[in-house]
Design an enzyme around this catalytic site. Sequence first.
Site, short mmCIF file in Angstrom:
data_model
loop_
_atom_site.label_atom_id
_atom_site.label_comp_id
_atom_site.label_asym_id
_atom_site.label_seq_id
_atom_site.Cartn_x
_atom_site.Cartn_y
_atom_site.Cartn_z
N ASN A 1 -5.86 -13.64 -57.56
CA ASN A 1 -7.26 -13.39 -57.90
C ASN A 1 -7.34 -13.00 -59.37
OD1 ASN A 1 -9.80 -12.25 -58.34
ND2 ASN A 1 -9.88 -11.22 -56.36
N CYS B 1 -16.08 -10.57 -60.58
CA CYS B 1 -15.61 -11.90 -60.16
C CYS B 1 -16.72 -12.95 -60.16
CB CYS B 1 -14.97 -11.81 -58.79
SG CYS B 1 -13.59 -10.64 -58.71
N HIS C 1 -14.78 -18.70 -56.25
CA HIS C 1 -13.92 -17.67 -56.83
C HIS C 1 -12.65 -17.59 -55.98
CE1 HIS C 1 -12.19 -13.94 -57.95
NE2 HIS C 1 -12.66 -13.27 -56.92
#
Length: 338
Positions: free
Chosen positions: A291, A118, A261
């Site tokens: 996500n 990520c 993020h």
Amino acid sequence: MRNGFYSAGIGITGSGSAAPAGRLTNQDLARMVETSDDWITTRTGIQQRCLATPKESLLTLGTEASQKALAMAQVQPQELDLVILATSTPDDLFGSAVSIQRAIGATQAVAFDLTAACSGFVFGLVNAAQFIRTGAYRKVLLIGADILSRWVDWSDRSTCILFGDGAGAVVIEATAPDRDRLLGFELCSDGSLNHTLTLNHQGEEKNLTEEVTVGQGKYQPITMKGKEVYRFAVEKVPEVILKALFHAELTAEQVDWLLLHQANQRIMDAVAQRLNLPPERVISNLASYGNTSAASIPLALDEAQHAGKLKSGDIIAMSGFGAGLTWGSAIVQWQIES
């Protein structure tokens, strides 16, 4: 960083994004596992996530995002010197950057994959900057893309509610050294926390001879210790942003946009509070996408640009964090007129 000596600076000149059309809502998930829309929304801020069909791929998503970014930058694919693909979920374990390079017609560019989960887009941005600042390359395409739905255990409610698929891309070009738009950065990793978020190899034994046994390739689904990851992010992300701001000779008060993020809305809210930044200065599209790992920052950046939020001269504090564990921040001055 401002006190460095470089042959060139960098600037982002175009952005693009792509996401699958398929949507899995919280209500859909409530029919699959023991959960509810209220439970998911309250704990994560996610309302739906985009999921790739078997016919869609990292190649198709990454190519679409790249073509949009090139069009905005008014850069021809043949002008690119380098293509970096930040991903943890390539179509080909040997790498997918070269496939995107071929698909867009970047015949003069070298291409490679970069894996930092990520944090991948931020790590990729800093890597791209070094190639440009040293004078090695002048035009770079940076892509963040992931299809995490391939590796989710859809019976595990602690992880299946979180992840979605998507891609984002930016074109980065050389500028005069005194017009460098990457104002500061800080990158970190801590392997002692690797166990908190994993997508591990789990080979099946295969006997080749009586004396030789190998493990045939196979991977487990994503596993995560959510509370530990949350505590890590809330502590380390504000710290790494402040370090990057220090390198940029800026303060949090001078930040126009916080772009994290897109992992969990509670994490983003907690980081903003620690930096004393109001909610209206936080870019978030988590509710619609979930996500998307390395795709989340460039996807949200592109949406904010097209929504007219970003103005030339705005200071954006980006921060990625995730598996590894890895985390980092880049302070960027936006230069594209809405």
